[in-house]
Design a protein around this motif. Structure first.
Motif, PDB file in Angstrom:
ATOM      1  N   LEU A  92    -149.751 -15.490 -26.356  1.00  0.00           N
ATOM      2  CA  LEU A  92    -149.150 -14.295 -26.966  1.00  0.00           C
ATOM      3  C   LEU A  92    -149.557 -13.035 -26.198  1.00  0.00           C
ATOM      4  O   LEU A  92    -148.704 -12.260 -25.751  1.00  0.00           O
ATOM      5  N   PHE A  95    -148.870 -13.611 -21.961  1.00  0.00           N
ATOM      6  CA  PHE A  95    -147.516 -13.553 -21.421  1.00  0.00           C
ATOM      7  C   PHE A  95    -147.022 -12.108 -21.349  1.00  0.00           C
ATOM      8  O   PHE A  95    -146.467 -11.675 -20.329  1.00  0.00           O
ATOM      9  N   HIS A  96    -147.259 -11.348 -22.417  1.00  0.00           N
ATOM     10  CA  HIS A  96    -146.795  -9.961 -22.420  1.00  0.00           C
ATOM     11  C   HIS A  96    -147.523  -9.129 -21.370  1.00  0.00           C
ATOM     12  O   HIS A  96    -146.907  -8.336 -20.663  1.00  0.00           O
ATOM     13  N   TYR A  99    -146.207 -10.054 -17.921  1.00  0.00           N
ATOM     14  CA  TYR A  99    -144.898  -9.473 -17.641  1.00  0.00           C
ATOM     15  C   TYR A  99    -145.033  -7.980 -17.355  1.00  0.00           C
ATOM     16  O   TYR A  99    -144.435  -7.466 -16.398  1.00  0.00           O
ATOM     17  N   GLY A 100    -145.850  -7.311 -18.167  1.00  0.00           N
ATOM     18  CA  GLY A 100    -146.088  -5.890 -17.930  1.00  0.00           C
ATOM     19  C   GLY A 100    -146.639  -5.650 -16.533  1.00  0.00           C
ATOM     20  O   GLY A 100    -146.217  -4.725 -15.838  1.00  0.00           O
ATOM     21  N   ILE A 186    -136.461  -5.707 -23.434  1.00  0.00           N
ATOM     22  CA  ILE A 186    -137.073  -6.745 -24.262  1.00  0.00           C
ATOM     23  C   ILE A 186    -136.203  -8.000 -24.317  1.00  0.00           C
ATOM     24  O   ILE A 186    -136.708  -9.119 -24.248  1.00  0.00           O
ATOM     25  N   LEU A 189    -136.632  -9.905 -21.295  1.00  0.00           N
ATOM     26  CA  LEU A 189    -137.934 -10.570 -21.317  1.00  0.00           C
ATOM     27  C   LEU A 189    -137.863 -11.917 -22.029  1.00  0.00           C
ATOM     28  O   LEU A 189    -138.298 -12.941 -21.502  1.00  0.00           O
ATOM     29  N   TYR A 190    -137.276 -11.909 -23.263  1.00  0.00           N
ATOM     30  CA  TYR A 190    -137.326 -13.149 -24.059  1.00  0.00           C
ATOM     31  C   TYR A 190    -136.202 -14.121 -23.727  1.00  0.00           C
ATOM     32  O   TYR A 190    -136.381 -15.325 -23.828  1.00  0.00           O
ATOM     33  N   PHE A 194    -138.622 -15.509 -20.141  1.00  0.00           N
ATOM     34  CA  PHE A 194    -139.492 -16.480 -20.796  1.00  0.00           C
ATOM     35  C   PHE A 194    -139.081 -17.928 -20.511  1.00  0.00           C
ATOM     36  O   PHE A 194    -139.927 -18.735 -20.116  1.00  0.00           O
TER      37      PHE A 194
ATOM     38  N   THR B   9    -142.668   0.762 -21.450  1.00  0.00           N
ATOM     39  CA  THR B   9    -142.633  -0.487 -22.216  1.00  0.00           C
ATOM     40  C   THR B   9    -143.604  -1.492 -21.616  1.00  0.00           C
ATOM     41  O   THR B   9    -144.306  -2.206 -22.333  1.00  0.00           O
ATOM     42  N   ALA B  10    -143.654  -1.540 -20.274  1.00  0.00           N
ATOM     43  CA  ALA B  10    -144.566  -2.453 -19.605  1.00  0.00           C
ATOM     44  C   ALA B  10    -146.013  -2.171 -20.004  1.00  0.00           C
ATOM     45  O   ALA B  10    -146.779  -3.087 -20.310  1.00  0.00           O
ATOM     46  N   LEU B  13    -146.708  -3.400 -23.455  1.00  0.00           N
ATOM     47  CA  LEU B  13    -146.860  -4.857 -23.508  1.00  0.00           C
ATOM     48  C   LEU B  13    -148.253  -5.294 -23.068  1.00  0.00           C
ATOM     49  O   LEU B  13    -148.791  -6.290 -23.543  1.00  0.00           O
TER      50      LEU B  13
END
Lengths: 279, 281
Positions: A92, A95-96, A99-100, A186, A189-190, A194, B9-10, B13
């Motif tokens: 959780l 992964f975020h 990606y960031g 977003i 992203l998903y 993902f 946003t990055a 996250l």
């Protein structure tokens, strides 16, 4: 790859070398099985136990399960629960974060990755003591969740790193196309990223699970009353416990993990592990 | 290509992971350092350090160094051998690499228990083997040297796979032309190893050193079972007390200082390697 090794004769050296190292790897595991299943008089009960026992018994197993049944099941359950919480949080948050990291300038992402890795340099014992006193205050002491939150520290940086590695192999154009087609950041992203990152995410999940299953230092300080399996094995294998029971427990811990390791061996091609650090 | 809104946003996250690590690693680490300089009644003092040193002397520090250095030496030697074996294509390589990875999955404490059983004086398999070879049985836990050996063997059995993985990934990046050229020039296997393999892999060696060196300083579960002498970790654990954690904080702070110095040294080595390779290109 290297020309000198193409000769058919030199291949034998690989098999000889491979056989020697395989023997070294497997021999302790052989003893683990022997001690668990052979008659105690032929293993640790003998002054010089035979290398190949002839009498086998299930008594050790029976004794371990009957005498310690409830403690064993509780420990097994706690280890499982902790490992799943650790792996889930790792995915959780990891992964975020990963990606960031791929979306910001390299200089800053490197700094943040460095910060995350710096936390793994802090010895577990150094922080386990203050963490445990905080957990006593807020009621997380000795709970699976509390233990998982602490173990997460060991796992999270590595998870971020593994997933970042797999995200870098996802072609950027796919994401840009999705954005052109009107997907938000977003959604991209998903819906797009993902699914493509799943192999890396699975590897990260398994690795975090495995590391939590193995963890000892936080467990012994933060969760001593209701132990996890490693702590139970430790207690049984020292003077106070029954060493045969300890060995049976050890075997029980090892079997699922060997299967996991063999699954992981497909993912754990060191390049994954070191791709980000070298970057 | 990235719009500023996406960049924010990055950051959002990433925030949970960063806050998490700051809150559960950095703050407790500072608390430990802070606590180590205070007494139970809250006064600023070096009492905890004096207490640690007067109780345990410097042997935990020396032991930690000895264990770390010898474990790293053995693990790197074996890992280099296994990695160079696995870096060449041959039939059955997949099976061998799966077998070599198995100890990575075996829990540390299980490894400790196993080696404890194998090397125990009564009922140990190591002594059976010695006897079969018509040698004298050894009291493995009886002396510093032999218990050190058992600890190093156990730790290396468990941890060599991870070193091998990292070294292997470095080894496959070295272009084979280099070796071919060196062979034409008449370089033997040993000189090829020291003049091609090692210099080209310094970055990967640094990573493996970092990963293993830090855990080696922190060796704990195995040492509790196998090593009847104090290390920084086992000393800290022995001092741990839920009522007064400050002496343990002092032990932990000493450990932290050593780990950070070690990490700084390895990073320095890596940054120098970076300069060398960029000059080369």
């Amino acid at each position: 790859m290297v020309s000198e090794y193409k000769g058919p004769r030199s291949k034998y050296y690989f098999y000889i070398g491979g056989a020697i190292f395989s023997f070294i790897v497997l021999i302790p595991l052989y003893f683990l099985v022997i001690i668990a299943f052979a008659s105690p008089s032929q293993t640790l009960g003998a002054y010089y136990p035979p290398l190949i026992p002839t009498k086998f018994t299930l008594d050790n197993l029976r004794a371990a399960f009957s005498g310690y049944g409830s403690i064993l099941i509780a420990a097994f359950y706690k280890s499982l629960e902790t490992a799943f919480i650790v792996a889930s949080i790792a995915i959780l948050l990891g992964f975020h974060a990963a990606y960031g990291l791929t979306k910001i300038p390299y200089r800053i992402s490197n700094l943040i990755l460095g910060l995350l890795f710096f936390s793994t340099m802090i010895p577990s014992l150094t922080i386990a003591i203050p963490i445990s006193s905080t957990f006593i205050k807020i009621g997380l002491y000795d709970s699976a969740l509390g233990l998982a939150l602490a173990q997460e520290l060991v796992v999270l940086p590595l998870t971020v790193f593994l997933i970042t590695g797999s995200l870098e192999s996802v072609p950027r154009t796919l994401e840009y196309q999705a954005r052109v087609d009107g997907a938000t950041f977003i959604q991209a992203l998903y819906r797009v990223i993902f699914p493509l990152a799943v192999p890396g995410v699975v590897a990260a999940f398994l690795l975090s699970w495995l590391m939590s299953w193995d963890e000892f230092t936080f467990a012994v300080i933060i969760s001593p009353v209701h132990p996890t399996l490693p702590i139970l094995i430790y207690l049984e294998s020292t003077a106070r416990g029954n060493i045969f029971t300890g060995t049976v427990f050890a075997l029980l811990v090892t079997i699922p993990v060997i299967i996991l390791t063999i699954i992981l061996s497909k993912f754990l091609r060191g390049s994954y592990m070191s791709a980000g650090i070298t970057g | 290509m990235v719009r500023w809104k996406d960049e924010w946003t990055a950051y959002v996250l990433m925030l949970p992971a960063i806050i998490y690590v700051l809150y559960l690693a950095f703050i407790p680490a500072l608390e430990a350092v802070y606590g180590s300089f205070h007494t139970a009644s809250g006064e600023l003092s070096t009492y905890n350090y004096r207490f640690v040193l007067s109780t345990f002397g410097t042997s935990p520090i020396i032991n930690t160094f000895v264990v770390t250095a010898s474990a790293l030496l053995l693990q790197f030697t074996v890992a280099f051998m296994v990695a160079s074996l696995l870096s060449k294509p041959f039939r059955g390589r997949g099976i061998f690499s799966a077998i070599f990875l198995i100890p990575f999955g075996v829990a540390t404490i299980v490894t400790g228990v196993l080696f404890h059983d194998i090397f125990s004086t009564f009922g140990g398999y190591a002594n059976t083997v010695l006897l079969d070879l018509h040698l004298k049985p050894v009291d493995w836990t009886g002396s510093y040297g032999t218990s050190l050996l058992v600890l190093i063997l156990a730790d290396s059995w468990k941890n060599t796979p991870i070193v091998t993985l990292v070294l292997l990934s470095g080894m496959v990046t070295i272009p084979s032309d280099l070796y071919a050229q060196a062979m034409v020039d008449g370089a033997g296997p040993i000189s090829r190893f020291f003049h091609i393999t090692v210099p080209n892999m310094l970055g990967f060696i640094a990573i493996a050193l970092m990963i293993r060196g830090i855990s080696e300083f922190n060796i704990f579960a195995m040492a509790l079972l196998l090593f009847p002498h104090e290390l920084l970790t086992t000393m800290t654990y022995a001092l741990f007390d839920t009522v007064n954690a400050y002496p343990a904080d002092a032990g932990a702070t000493i450990l932290l200082a050593f780990v950070l110095v070690f990490a700084a040294l390895v990073m320095f080595m890596r940054s120098r390697q970076g300069k060398v390779s960029s000059n080369g290109k």
